[in-house]
Design a protein around this motif. Structure first.
Motif, short mmCIF file in Angstrom:
data_model
loop_
_atom_site.label_atom_id
_atom_site.label_comp_id
_atom_site.label_asym_id
_atom_site.label_seq_id
_atom_site.Cartn_x
_atom_site.Cartn_y
_atom_site.Cartn_z
N SER A 87 0.84 -1.21 0.00
CA SER A 87 0.00 0.00 0.00
C SER A 87 0.87 1.26 0.00
O SER A 87 0.43 2.33 -0.42
N ALA A 113 -5.58 4.77 0.78
CA ALA A 113 -5.94 4.06 2.01
C ALA A 113 -7.25 4.61 2.57
O ALA A 113 -7.55 5.80 2.38
N LYS A 119 -8.93 -4.77 8.55
CA LYS A 119 -7.93 -5.45 7.73
C LYS A 119 -7.26 -4.54 6.69
O LYS A 119 -6.66 -5.02 5.73
N HIS A 120 -7.41 -3.23 6.87
CA HIS A 120 -6.76 -2.27 5.98
C HIS A 120 -6.01 -1.25 6.84
O HIS A 120 -6.50 -0.83 7.89
N ASN A 258 -7.33 1.37 -6.40
CA ASN A 258 -7.57 0.57 -5.20
C ASN A 258 -8.80 1.08 -4.45
O ASN A 258 -9.63 0.29 -3.97
N THR A 262 -12.14 -1.26 -4.03
CA THR A 262 -12.53 -1.58 -2.66
C THR A 262 -13.91 -1.03 -2.34
O THR A 262 -14.72 -1.68 -1.65
#
Length: 555
Positions: A87, A113, A119-120, A258, A262
């Motif tokens: 990341s 992010a 879980k991230h 991402n 997500t």
């Protein structure tokens, strides 16, 4: 011997992962895998491991101290991060797309992010680890904005030029976000009053959809987006990020893609229309966005070639301040080309007023060398930015603070207070260490395109009384206009009057004031004492046009 072997390998290959270094050592020195791994773990003098960034299988990024911050250091690090799908790769690429310097709050949007998600790694935590790893640092700019800067050797030495480029880019992006917001609302793609951008005043938090922040976001009730859940209408969303800094490649988009992918996996979030806006794309970047179902927009495809070129020119001229201050037509052309964007005029007025002042100052301070956007430090390290600096050698130096505001509005007293209590003391502290200026007259002036309150004048008078030697001057819109007129530069006069004086509400305000004066005079005549019976005619009620003007002025 082992020490020399590790150093020699790092000199040959440059920085690399400890796992790769072990394999090379095993091959070159004929060691067993276990022996090679242990030698790398022990390390040696001159070899350093990157802290706080842990790779799969507990691998570490190893480098020679002399390589830290070099182009080779970051090239090899990015390759290692990409290979492990880290990341941190997406975050650093987003920073690279924006010239390796950007406001902290923008980084929390662009890094890819989430704000918070199981879980991230969160955006705040990601930034914290990058800072601890000394890959980036947070720098407080003179205006108070906190920025994220990559720790390159050469870039840390060029902060002034980096700041100028970022400033130009941010103004262009602000105007572009206004245009995208207007475009989406006019097409009915978003709920008209619910769309938000990162630039909205008074917005406590960044625009958010799902677990992510966005540059622009709003609910959408278009048929493909909305859905009914237990008979309740549930909207979808329109989200947008942008970066106006030249060509965009596929790696630059890792964080944005991402976020989009997500977001779609979140069951409680409605369908989303996702768009990225850039000046231009490399082929693989354009294909990547299309493949992921994301709109790869450009300023030209959204708003036409004229506006796209104007936005590009805006970035260019704001970076090259000398070109803009010597060419009044450039300022006028930027305003005119971007005038079709709702809200652009007020944004440009505030951002470009200092350039107009710099043009005017060329005749006000005839023959004085001039400088713009100089950042100075006092003896304790506090920084301040001097908008316009004019200097007559061995005679005087003038520091001008510029505040471009709505032509009929009054400058916020807090801005005057900040200038008096924060900026002037820092500049004075800097001058004390500047031998060329310490012994000559120093003057501090605040120029504004609007009005100044009585309280602002009182604050300045109090500062003068406290320190009689301190020369402080407030310059309101009338003074600035008079200086522009006295320049006899017709291009400058036209541009300044059109963009910093004339405004649709100005006419209403002037008409309202005329009607008010007439009413006061009529009232004075009625109340005036007289020895003879009054023969004055009764005052007629305000006309319909006067009422309309008064109503509009009070909206």
């Amino acid at each position: 011997m082992a020490d020399n072997a590790l150093i020699d390998l790092l000199k040959q290959t440059g920085p690399l992962l400890s796992s790769d270094l072990s394999k090379l050592l095993e091959t070159k020195s004929g060691l067993t895998p276990e022996a090679a791994r242990k030698r790398v773990e022990r390390g040696c003098a001159g070899m350093t491991r990157l802290n706080h960034i842990i790779f799969p299988h507990r691998a570490r990024f190893c480098y020679l101290q002399d390589d830290y911050g070099s182009p080779l250091f970051f090239d090899n690090l990015m390759e290692a991060l990409k290979k492990t799908r880290s990341s941190y790769f997406a975050a650093l690429q987003a920073l690279a797309l924006r010239g390796n310097v950007m406001p902290r709050r923008h980084f929390l949007i662009a890094c890819g992010a989430p704000v918070a998600q199981k879980k991230h790694i969160s955006a705040e935590t990601l930034l914290e680890r990058l800072v601890k790893a000394t890959l980036v640092k947070e720098v407080a700019l003179p205006g108070g904005e906190s920025c994220v800067v990559r720790c390159d050797h050469h870039q840390m030495l060029e902060m002034t030029s980096m700041w100028a480029k970022m400033k130009g880019r941010l103004i262009a992006e602000k105007v572009t976000l206004l245009a995208v917001k207007d475009w989406a609302r006019n097409l009915g793609m978003v709920s008209y009053d619910s769309v938000e951008t990162r630039e909205d005043e008074g917005l406590e938090a960044l625009p958010k959809v799902g677990t992510f922040n966005w540059d622009l976001a709003g609910p959408s009730y278009l048929f493909p987006m909305r859905e009914y859940v237990s008979t309740a209408l549930k909207p979808g969303f329109f989200v947008c990020d942008l970066a106006l800094n030249g060509w965009v490649n596929a790696a630059h988009l890792a964080g944005f893609v991402n976020k989009c992918v997500t977001l779609r996996s979140l069951k409680k979030v409605g369908k989303c229309l996702q768009i990225f806006v850039a000046e231009s794309y490399q082929t693989e970047a354009f294909a990547l966005l299309k493949e992921q179902g994301i709109i790869p927009a450009t300023t030209e495809s959204l708003f036409g070639r004229d506006v796209a070129v104007a936005l590009k020119n805006l970035c260019t001229v704001l970076t090259d301040t000398a070109k803009l201050t010597q060419n009044p037509e450039a300022l006028d052309k930027i305003f005119n080309d971007l005038s079709r964007i709702e809200g652009a005029a007020s944004t440009l007025r505030g951002s470009l007023f200092e350039f107009a002042v710099a043009q005017i100052a060329r005749s006000t301070f005839l023959g004085y060398p001039q400088e713009m956007n100089r950042i100075v430090k006092d003896s304790i390290g506090a920084e301040a930015e001097i908008d316009v600096l004019v200097h007559r050698p061995n005679h005087e130096v003038v520091f001008i603070e510029c505040k471009g505001i709505h032509p009929i509005s009054t400058l916020d007293d807090a801005e005057v207070e900040k200038w008096l209590l924060k900026r002037i003391p820092v500049i004075r502290g800097f001058v004390k260490t500047h031998s060329e200026w310490s012994g000559i007259c120093q003057r501090f002036e605040l120029w504004t395109s609007g009005k100044l309150s009585e309280n602002a004048t009182a604050m300045v008078n109090a500062a003068r009384a406290k320190n009689p030697k301190l020369d402080i001057q407030l310059r309101d819109s009338e003074y600035v206009l008079a200086q522009a007129m006295s320049s006899n530069d017709q291009g400058l006069i036209k541009a300044y009057r059109q963009h910093f004086v004339t405004h649709p509400m100005q006419e209403f305000e002037e008409a309202r004031q005329r009607e008010q004066r007439k009413a006061e005079k009529a009232k004075a005549r009625l109340n005036a004492p007289t020895s003879q019976p009054s023969t004055a005619l009764p005052v007629s009620p305000p006309s319909a046009s006067a009422l309309a003007i008064s109503t509009l002025a009070n909206l």
